[in-house]
Design a protein around this motif. Structure first.
Motif, PDB file in Angstrom:
ATOM      1  N   SER A 102      67.466  39.450  52.403  1.00 32.36           N
ATOM      2  CA  SER A 102      67.632  39.619  53.842  1.00 32.36           C
ATOM      3  C   SER A 102      67.035  38.436  54.606  1.00 32.36           C
ATOM      4  N   ALA A 103      65.972  37.836  54.077  1.00 29.87           N
ATOM      5  CA  ALA A 103      65.408  36.649  54.725  1.00 29.87           C
ATOM      6  C   ALA A 103      66.399  35.485  54.662  1.00 29.87           C
ATOM      7  N   THR A 160      58.240  49.986  60.227  1.00 33.35           N
ATOM      8  CA  THR A 160      57.939  48.584  59.965  1.00 33.35           C
ATOM      9  C   THR A 160      59.149  47.923  59.315  1.00 33.35           C
ATOM     10  N   VAL A 161      59.300  46.636  59.587  1.00 33.49           N
ATOM     11  CA  VAL A 161      60.417  45.877  59.033  1.00 33.49           C
ATOM     12  C   VAL A 161      59.889  45.077  57.858  1.00 33.49           C
ATOM     13  N   GLN A 162      60.490  45.289  56.702  1.00 32.70           N
ATOM     14  CA  GLN A 162      60.102  44.531  55.520  1.00 32.70           C
ATOM     15  C   GLN A 162      61.300  43.710  55.071  1.00 32.70           C
ATOM     16  N   LEU A 163      61.086  42.410  54.996  1.00 31.84           N
ATOM     17  CA  LEU A 163      62.169  41.507  54.627  1.00 31.84           C
ATOM     18  C   LEU A 163      62.133  41.253  53.129  1.00 31.84           C
ATOM     19  N   THR A 164      63.274  41.462  52.503  1.00 32.52           N
ATOM     20  CA  THR A 164      63.412  41.098  51.101  1.00 32.52           C
ATOM     21  C   THR A 164      63.883  39.651  51.054  1.00 32.52           C
TER      22      THR A 164
END
Length: 101
Positions: free
Chosen positions: A51-52, A44-48
């Protein structure tokens, strides 16, 4: 390469067969079992927040670059059209001048 990937077959044990019943009511049909949803092996891709922000800045930069290229191409076509029109007018005047003499 383009063939679908099917999940592995369900290996869960089946429900045991029902024993004899003493109830005189008509037997009901049990509901069909629904297979569980396959678990994805993809991470899964989790955006901090950082990074967003970087993703938004990169997207904005791409939009600006593509817009600049498209506007410059439109400008090149417009300049070419105007120069061809000027050359046509000059040639027309030269040909008209040659026919007068």
């Amino acid at each position: 390469m383009l063939t679908p990937k099917y999940p592995p077959a369900d290996t869960a044990p089946t429900a045991p067969a029902p024993g004899p019943t003493t109830n005189t009511a008509p037997a009901t049909v049990p509901p069909a079992r629904v297979a569980p949803a396959p678990v994805s092996n993809r991470p899964t891709v989790q955006l901090t927040p950082g990074s967003a922000l970087a993703l938004a800045a990169g997207g904005g930069a791409v939009v600006l670059v593509v817009g600049t290229v498209l506007v410059s191409m439109l400008l090149a076509v417009a300049i070419t059209g105007v120069s061809v029109a000027v050359v046509a007018v000059v040639l027309r005047l030269l040909i008209k001048d040659l026919h007068k003499r």
